[in-house]
Motif scaffolding. Sequence first.
Motif, PDB file in Angstrom:
ATOM      1  N   SER A 205      37.223  18.419   0.093  1.00 19.82           N
ATOM      2  CA  SER A 205      38.451  18.588  -0.676  1.00 19.82           C
ATOM      3  C   SER A 205      39.663  18.671   0.238  1.00 19.82           C
ATOM      4  O   SER A 205      40.750  18.190  -0.097  1.00 19.82           O
ATOM      5  CB  SER A 205      38.363  19.842  -1.555  1.00 19.82           C
ATOM      6  OG  SER A 205      38.479  21.025  -0.803  1.00 19.82           O
ATOM      7  N   VAL A 206      39.466  19.273   1.414  1.00 19.81           N
ATOM      8  CA  VAL A 206      40.544  19.360   2.393  1.00 19.81           C
ATOM      9  C   VAL A 206      40.788  18.001   3.048  1.00 19.81           C
ATOM     10  O   VAL A 206      41.919  17.540   3.179  1.00 19.81           O
ATOM     11  CB  VAL A 206      40.216  20.421   3.465  1.00 19.81           C
ATOM     12  CG1 VAL A 206      41.265  20.417   4.570  1.00 19.81           C
ATOM     13  CG2 VAL A 206      40.119  21.801   2.832  1.00 19.81           C
ATOM     14  N   ARG A 207      39.689  17.363   3.442  1.00 20.44           N
ATOM     15  CA  ARG A 207      39.800  16.097   4.174  1.00 20.44           C
ATOM     16  C   ARG A 207      40.304  14.956   3.296  1.00 20.44           C
ATOM     17  O   ARG A 207      41.120  14.132   3.733  1.00 20.44           O
ATOM     18  CB  ARG A 207      38.425  15.731   4.755  1.00 20.44           C
ATOM     19  CG  ARG A 207      38.413  14.436   5.564  1.00 20.44           C
ATOM     20  CD  ARG A 207      39.170  14.620   6.867  1.00 20.44           C
ATOM     21  NE  ARG A 207      39.152  13.403   7.659  1.00 20.44           N
ATOM     22  CZ  ARG A 207      40.022  12.389   7.541  1.00 20.44           C
ATOM     23  NH1 ARG A 207      40.975  12.461   6.611  1.00 20.44           N
ATOM     24  NH2 ARG A 207      39.947  11.334   8.317  1.00 20.44           N
ATOM     25  N   LEU A 208      39.841  14.895   2.051  1.00 18.67           N
ATOM     26  CA  LEU A 208      40.167  13.775   1.185  1.00 18.67           C
ATOM     27  C   LEU A 208      41.293  14.079   0.191  1.00 18.67           C
ATOM     28  O   LEU A 208      41.673  13.225  -0.601  1.00 18.67           O
ATOM     29  CB  LEU A 208      38.918  13.327   0.411  1.00 18.67           C
ATOM     30  CG  LEU A 208      37.733  12.879   1.269  1.00 18.67           C
ATOM     31  CD1 LEU A 208      36.552  12.492   0.383  1.00 18.67           C
ATOM     32  CD2 LEU A 208      38.126  11.719   2.180  1.00 18.67           C
ATOM     33  N   GLY A 209      41.788  15.305   0.243  1.00 18.57           N
ATOM     34  CA  GLY A 209      42.910  15.651  -0.616  1.00 18.57           C
ATOM     35  C   GLY A 209      42.546  15.896  -2.061  1.00 18.57           C
ATOM     36  O   GLY A 209      43.392  15.752  -2.951  1.00 18.57           O
ATOM     37  N   TRP A 210      41.273  16.267  -2.314  1.00 20.44           N
ATOM     38  CA  TRP A 210      40.897  16.626  -3.688  1.00 20.44           C
ATOM     39  C   TRP A 210      41.589  17.932  -4.046  1.00 20.44           C
ATOM     40  O   TRP A 210      41.454  18.936  -3.343  1.00 20.44           O
ATOM     41  CB  TRP A 210      39.392  16.801  -3.806  1.00 20.44           C
ATOM     42  CG  TRP A 210      38.594  15.564  -3.523  1.00 20.44           C
ATOM     43  CD1 TRP A 210      39.051  14.287  -3.475  1.00 20.44           C
ATOM     44  CD2 TRP A 210      37.198  15.509  -3.243  1.00 20.44           C
ATOM     45  NE1 TRP A 210      38.025  13.429  -3.177  1.00 20.44           N
ATOM     46  CE2 TRP A 210      36.878  14.142  -3.031  1.00 20.44           C
ATOM     47  CE3 TRP A 210      36.194  16.456  -3.159  1.00 20.44           C
ATOM     48  CZ2 TRP A 210      35.589  13.721  -2.739  1.00 20.44           C
ATOM     49  CZ3 TRP A 210      34.908  16.052  -2.858  1.00 20.44           C
ATOM     50  CH2 TRP A 210      34.611  14.693  -2.658  1.00 20.44           C
ATOM     51  N   ARG A 211      42.322  17.937  -5.134  1.00 17.04           N
ATOM     52  CA  ARG A 211      43.099  19.117  -5.466  1.00 17.04           C
ATOM     53  C   ARG A 211      43.003  19.432  -6.952  1.00 17.04           C
ATOM     54  O   ARG A 211      42.852  18.529  -7.776  1.00 17.04           O
ATOM     55  CB  ARG A 211      44.579  18.911  -5.109  1.00 17.04           C
ATOM     56  CG  ARG A 211      44.825  18.598  -3.645  1.00 17.04           C
ATOM     57  CD  ARG A 211      46.292  18.324  -3.381  1.00 17.04           C
ATOM     58  NE  ARG A 211      47.110  19.495  -3.583  1.00 17.04           N
ATOM     59  CZ  ARG A 211      47.299  20.449  -2.671  1.00 17.04           C
ATOM     60  NH1 ARG A 211      46.711  20.343  -1.486  1.00 17.04           N
ATOM     61  NH2 ARG A 211      48.055  21.494  -2.927  1.00 17.04           N
ATOM     62  N   THR A 212      43.083  20.711  -7.261  1.00 19.89           N
ATOM     63  CA  THR A 212      43.232  21.131  -8.648  1.00 19.89           C
ATOM     64  C   THR A 212      44.714  21.079  -9.001  1.00 19.89           C
ATOM     65  O   THR A 212      45.575  21.168  -8.123  1.00 19.89           O
ATOM     66  CB  THR A 212      42.698  22.553  -8.853  1.00 19.89           C
ATOM     67  OG1 THR A 212      43.410  23.452  -7.978  1.00 19.89           O
ATOM     68  CG2 THR A 212      41.214  22.625  -8.530  1.00 19.89           C
ATOM     69  N   GLY A 213      45.023  20.923 -10.273  1.00 17.05           N
ATOM     70  CA  GLY A 213      46.414  20.842 -10.702  1.00 17.05           C
ATOM     71  C   GLY A 213      46.825  22.052 -11.512  1.00 17.05           C
ATOM     72  O   GLY A 213      45.999  22.761 -12.087  1.00 17.05           O
ATOM     73  N   ALA A 214      48.122  22.285 -11.574  1.00  9.27           N
ATOM     74  CA  ALA A 214      48.658  23.393 -12.369  1.00  9.27           C
ATOM     75  C   ALA A 214      48.485  23.096 -13.853  1.00  9.27           C
ATOM     76  O   ALA A 214      48.613  21.951 -14.295  1.00  9.27           O
ATOM     77  CB  ALA A 214      50.130  23.612 -12.042  1.00  9.27           C
ATOM     78  N   LEU A 215      48.188  24.130 -14.629  1.00 11.22           N
ATOM     79  CA  LEU A 215      48.039  23.952 -16.079  1.00 11.22           C
ATOM     80  C   LEU A 215      49.387  23.752 -16.763  1.00 11.22           C
ATOM     81  O   LEU A 215      49.465  23.133 -17.825  1.00 11.22           O
ATOM     82  CB  LEU A 215      47.334  25.166 -16.686  1.00 11.22           C
ATOM     83  CG  LEU A 215      45.850  25.332 -16.357  1.00 11.22           C
ATOM     84  CD1 LEU A 215      45.319  26.606 -17.007  1.00 11.22           C
ATOM     85  CD2 LEU A 215      45.051  24.132 -16.830  1.00 11.22           C
TER      86      LEU A 215
END
Length: 224
Positions: A205-215
Amino acid sequence: MDPLRAQQFLERPFALDIAFDLAATFLFAVTGSLIARKKRYDAVGAIVLAFVTGLGGALLRDALFLREGPPAVITDGRYLGAVLAGAAATFFFSKHLQRLRLVFMLADALALGTYAMVGEQKALAAGLPVLTALLVAVVNAVGGGVLRDVLVREEPLIFKPGEFYALAALAGAVAFLGLARGLHLPPTLAALVGIAVAFAARMLSVRLGWRTGALWDEEGRSGP
């Protein structure tokens, strides 16, 4: 595995080696000590932060969910020894670490997965339902980090949109459950795979930029 043996596996308590618990305590104590170094705390501050980070998740697990008497981290001196070892390792070796952020991230990701396995195993062994065991796994994994961030007056990582953290712990816990309870693999092997899954999810998630989004957006509207 024959049906009778499978049923016995599901019913009997099982335990991971205490080395998993101690390793997670040590690694989280290292992350707490690294924050103390960054904040330029004194020896007392560094040890307190190492203790809270290393054992906070376990204390929350035992006090809120298991309630089987005094927490093991208090009655077994090896846990305090792991905390002191983590603080000492940071003190003696941090000057030689040129990339402290990477060290912090690696130690945190390993501890995250390890504590998730320990929390889930203890919850299942105590007879808690599967969904509750998954909750305990995540609380055990992220609790120390949340307490650490609160003490140093930083917004806890799990509350902010960003790379996977609690989700990484949950992924490892689900993998452990599927392997140990579904495929009936030995708990230690299932735990090692679960740790690897949580570690990989966190680091990818850090390396590939996987991110959760704000609701909600800045104007309070929900949705993307």
